[in-house]
Scaffold this motif. Structure first.
Motif, PDB file in Angstrom:
ATOM      1  N   LEU A  34      49.419 147.468  22.655  1.00  0.00           N
ATOM      2  CA  LEU A  34      47.998 147.833  22.652  1.00  0.00           C
ATOM      3  C   LEU A  34      47.781 149.210  22.033  1.00  0.00           C
ATOM      4  O   LEU A  34      46.879 149.403  21.215  1.00  0.00           O
ATOM      5  N   TYR A  48      41.596 148.603  26.368  1.00  0.00           N
ATOM      6  CA  TYR A  48      42.406 149.037  27.508  1.00  0.00           C
ATOM      7  C   TYR A  48      41.544 148.820  28.745  1.00  0.00           C
ATOM      8  O   TYR A  48      40.482 149.406  28.878  1.00  0.00           O
ATOM      9  N   GLY A  51      45.542 148.139  32.316  1.00  0.00           N
ATOM     10  CA  GLY A  51      46.855 148.659  31.975  1.00  0.00           C
ATOM     11  C   GLY A  51      47.996 147.951  32.693  1.00  0.00           C
ATOM     12  O   GLY A  51      49.146 148.361  32.592  1.00  0.00           O
ATOM     13  N   CYS A  58      42.854 143.276  26.942  1.00  0.00           N
ATOM     14  CA  CYS A  58      43.762 143.641  25.848  1.00  0.00           C
ATOM     15  C   CYS A  58      44.400 142.438  25.160  1.00  0.00           C
ATOM     16  O   CYS A  58      45.296 142.594  24.336  1.00  0.00           O
ATOM     17  N   CYS A  70      48.798 145.231  26.687  1.00  0.00           N
ATOM     18  CA  CYS A  70      49.012 146.497  27.397  1.00  0.00           C
ATOM     19  C   CYS A  70      50.372 146.560  28.082  1.00  0.00           C
ATOM     20  O   CYS A  70      50.852 147.643  28.395  1.00  0.00           O
TER      21      CYS A  70
END
Length: 185
Positions: A34, A48, A51, A58, A70
């Motif tokens: 990413l 994003y 995460g 993502c 991510c």
């Protein structure tokens, strides 16, 4: 003195195939895909979100399969075809799945759209005629905080129609072409 640099974190040229184009980026092999897509290649379709690979914002396609960029190290994408939202079409000529989301106005804040579109696209590439339940199941792990789930489902169903229409237009004719002067039965 500075912070010690570990060989695994040293940027080195990494060759990728993104949206049908070869590119080379200086990145440590463990860098999240990413970050390379957004920061180095300036592709802002993938977002994003969490995460942690949980929300789907993502999502990209890697060899046609939906993947959470991510949590995927860039080294895992070497030698594979990565497709982002930008690789499905353009503003002037959106791909069928993108057009379906436009037609159904399936956005409120829009943050989840990348993941929704890419997830639907991945499903339609492997199953061009899914049921509504199959679409729901596929989208189940993509989060939308705005509550546009109804419009997103309408867009997913519309994407099935648009892809079928495009396939019908591109299909070869069932009847052989006739030469001048020949009469077809």
């Amino acid at each position: 003195m500075g912070t010690p640099v570990h060989p695994s974190s040293t940027p080195s040229p990494i060759r990728l195939q993104v949206n049908a184009r070869a590119c080379e980026v200086p990145a440590a092999p463990g860098t999240a895909l990413l970050h390379v897509l957004r920061n180095d290649l300036e592709l802002n379709g993938p977002k994003y979100g969490c995460g942690l690979g949980e929300c789907g914002a993502c999502t990209v396609l890697i060899d046609g399969v939906a993947a959470r960029s991510c949590v995927i190290p860039v080294r895992a994408a070497v030698g594979r075809e990565v497709t982002t939202l930008e690789g499905l079409g353009s503003r002037q000529c959106p791909g069928p799945t993108q057009q379906a989301f436009i037609d159904c106005q399936a956005a409120q804040c829009g943050y989840c759209l990348n993941g929704m579109i890419m997830t639907v696209e991945a499903l339609l590439r492997r199953n061009p005629n899914p049921t509504a339940q199959e679409l729901r199941n596929e989208l189940h792990h993509n989060l939308c905080r705005c509550g546009t789930h109804v419009e997103i489902m309408q867009a997913a169903l519309r994407a099935v129609q648009l892809r079928a229409q495009r396939a019908a237009l591109q299909a070869p004719s069932v009847f052989p072409s006739s030469s001048a002067g020949e009469v077809q039965p």
